[in-house]
Design an enzyme around this catalytic site. Structure first.
Site, short mmCIF file in Angstrom:
data_model
loop_
_atom_site.label_atom_id
_atom_site.label_comp_id
_atom_site.label_asym_id
_atom_site.label_seq_id
_atom_site.Cartn_x
_atom_site.Cartn_y
_atom_site.Cartn_z
CG HIS A 54 -0.39 -0.03 2.55
ND1 HIS A 54 -0.04 1.12 3.24
CD2 HIS A 54 -0.09 -1.06 3.37
CE1 HIS A 54 0.43 0.79 4.43
NE2 HIS A 54 0.41 -0.53 4.54
CG ASP A 102 -2.27 4.11 3.12
OD1 ASP A 102 -2.10 3.09 2.42
OD2 ASP A 102 -2.87 4.09 4.22
CG ASP A 127 3.04 -0.05 7.78
OD1 ASP A 127 2.57 -0.57 6.77
OD2 ASP A 127 2.41 0.07 8.85
CD GLU A 155 -2.84 -1.60 5.54
OE1 GLU A 155 -2.78 -2.68 6.14
OE2 GLU A 155 -2.30 -0.54 5.95
CD GLU A 156 -0.84 2.12 7.90
OE1 GLU A 156 -1.51 1.79 8.91
OE2 GLU A 156 0.28 1.67 7.66
CG ASP A 183 1.79 -4.04 5.27
OD1 ASP A 183 2.66 -3.29 5.73
OD2 ASP A 183 0.57 -3.81 5.35
CG HIS A 209 1.85 3.03 12.53
ND1 HIS A 209 0.55 2.64 12.82
CD2 HIS A 209 2.11 2.52 11.30
CE1 HIS A 209 0.06 1.92 11.83
NE2 HIS A 209 0.99 1.82 10.89
#
Length: 411
Positions: A80, A82, A143, A177-178, A200, A382
């Site tokens: 992904h 994002d 990520d 996705e997040e 991922d 994150h």
């Protein structure tokens, strides 16, 4: 594999701000995802993948054509575009550490900030690796831009090595996705694959075959606003009421207090004012039925708090996000088996693992496309303390190519 090409791609990708924005219903939710997707299409076409497109939803798709005469089924690799809204992805300044020799890593952009071995014990397993970190002021974006870079390298490697026998290999890059929307506009019929793999995951040699099941609860507290000077007996403070509700949720069901297969309730945003305050709460468990119990607990807590604050009104709306992929993988056992076989053919010991989270693969699997998740060298995601290992990313590329070979023999 081209180690330097992989590194340069990754550094290029993380510099594009693709932070997801859950305050809008747009898909993708941020302009940077359009920007990165356009860049990827150009790179895919330069490899010779003439069908590479970015569709009306920002989703990027391309195909590495099957080897001449190979009748193997199509498979798909997904990552992904994002990054998490929990930490800013604007103005990422990656820091490259070649031949890491151990010890804490100082981050140049934030005084006194460092990635410590005590807080990130995985550092002890990557001596000699090339590491990429943040400067301490943003997340890195491994990520899932590590996954994006890995898939791009796999695709280019296959284009450069026509002697590898394989069926069609679909490349799929999704958005948002997040914030739980990654599969929202994906047409699996157009992908036309029997199995898929998300890159991922963390570390190396991990094959995730279970994820959390997940729902999102939005709790809206309605109060009564009036000037504080005349508030006695009239004001009903939604901020105070929302705080009371959060405080009543069981603390032993929080992410801070749970691990392994334990589920949790996670209030992660609170916004608003005296008249109206909104709280968002993540519901997570490996058993989907337990999410119903979690939602009922939130509703019961809301009702009890509402009764304690006359004049207030509390609404609880629960939205399904994704489900544990374990059941869906059983419909095409080769998806998981070939991931394990690929590791073993490389002389590695794969570890079947579970994710206390989810991937786009969770939704794809539920939709009928079995999609295990694979390592991509992500760590401390994150967070401004995020880092990635180039060596682990390279190892993931090798696994991907071996998976392609496994399916190539399945014709």
């Amino acid at each position: 594999m081209d180690r330097n090409r992989l590194l340069q791609r990754f550094l290029s990708f993380v510099r594009v701000n693709t932070t997801a924005n859950d305050q809008t219903t747009d898909y993708p939710s941020s302009p940077g995802q359009w920007t990165l997707g356009k860049q990827l299409v150009e790179e895919l076409r330069s490899m010779g993948l003439t069908d590479a497109i970015q569709d009306q939803h920002g989703i990027v798709m391309a195909t590495v054509p099957a080897s001449p005469g190979c009748m193997a089924p199509a498979i798909c690799f997904n990552a992904h575009l994002d990054t998490s809204p929990e930490t800013t992805g604007a103005n990422v300044q990656p820091q490259v550490i070649p031949d890491y020799r151990g010890g804490d890593i100082q981050l140049k952009g934030a005084v006194g900030s460092s990635i410590t071995v005590s807080q990130s014990p995985e550092l002890s397993t990557v001596h000699g690796h090339t590491l990429i970190t943040t400067d301490g002021t943003t997340l890195l974006g491994g990520d899932d831009k590590a996954g994006v870079a890995i898939i791009m390298e796999i695709a280019q490697h296959l284009c450069e090595h026509p002697e590898i026998t394989h069926g069609p290999v679909r490349v799929l890059f999704t958005c948002d996705e997040e914030i739980g929307r990654g599969a929202q506009h994906v047409d699996l019929a157009a992908i036309g694959s029997v199995a898929a793999y998300t890159f991922d995951g963390g570390s190396r040699n991990l094959v995730d075959h279970e994820t959390f099941s997940a729902d999102l609860a939005t709790v809206t507290v309605h109060g009564v606003n009036i000037h504080p000077s005349i508030g006695k007996g009239k004001m009903v403070n939604a901020v105070r009421i929302a705080s009371a509700l959060i405080d009543r949720l069981p603390r032993d069901m929080s992410p801070e207090q749970t691990c392994d297969r334990q589920g949790f309730l996670h209030p992660y945003t609170i916004e608003g004012g005296v008249a109206k305050t909104e709280v968002r709460i993540l519901l997570r468990d490996f058993v989907a039925a337990n999410l119903v119990q979690q939602a009922d607990l939130i509703r019961a807590t809301a009702k009890a708090v509402e009764l304690e604050f006359p004049g207030s009104r509390i609404e609880v709306a629960v939205r399904k996000q994704y489900r544990n992929m374990a059941d869906g993988l059983a419909h095409e056992p080769r998806a998981l088996q070939f991931a394990l076989d690929a590791h073993r053919q490389l002389g590695r010991d794969p570890q079947l693992t579970i994710i206390r989270g989810g991937t786009d693969g969770s939704q794809f699997t539920e939709m009928g496309l079995p999609t295990p998740n694979l390592s991509s060298g992500q760590h401390n995601i994150h967070s401004p303390l995020e880092w990635a290992s180039l060596d682990e990313m390279l190892a993931a590329c090798e696994v991907g190519v071996e998976i392609v070979k496994c399916w190539g023999r399945a014709s």
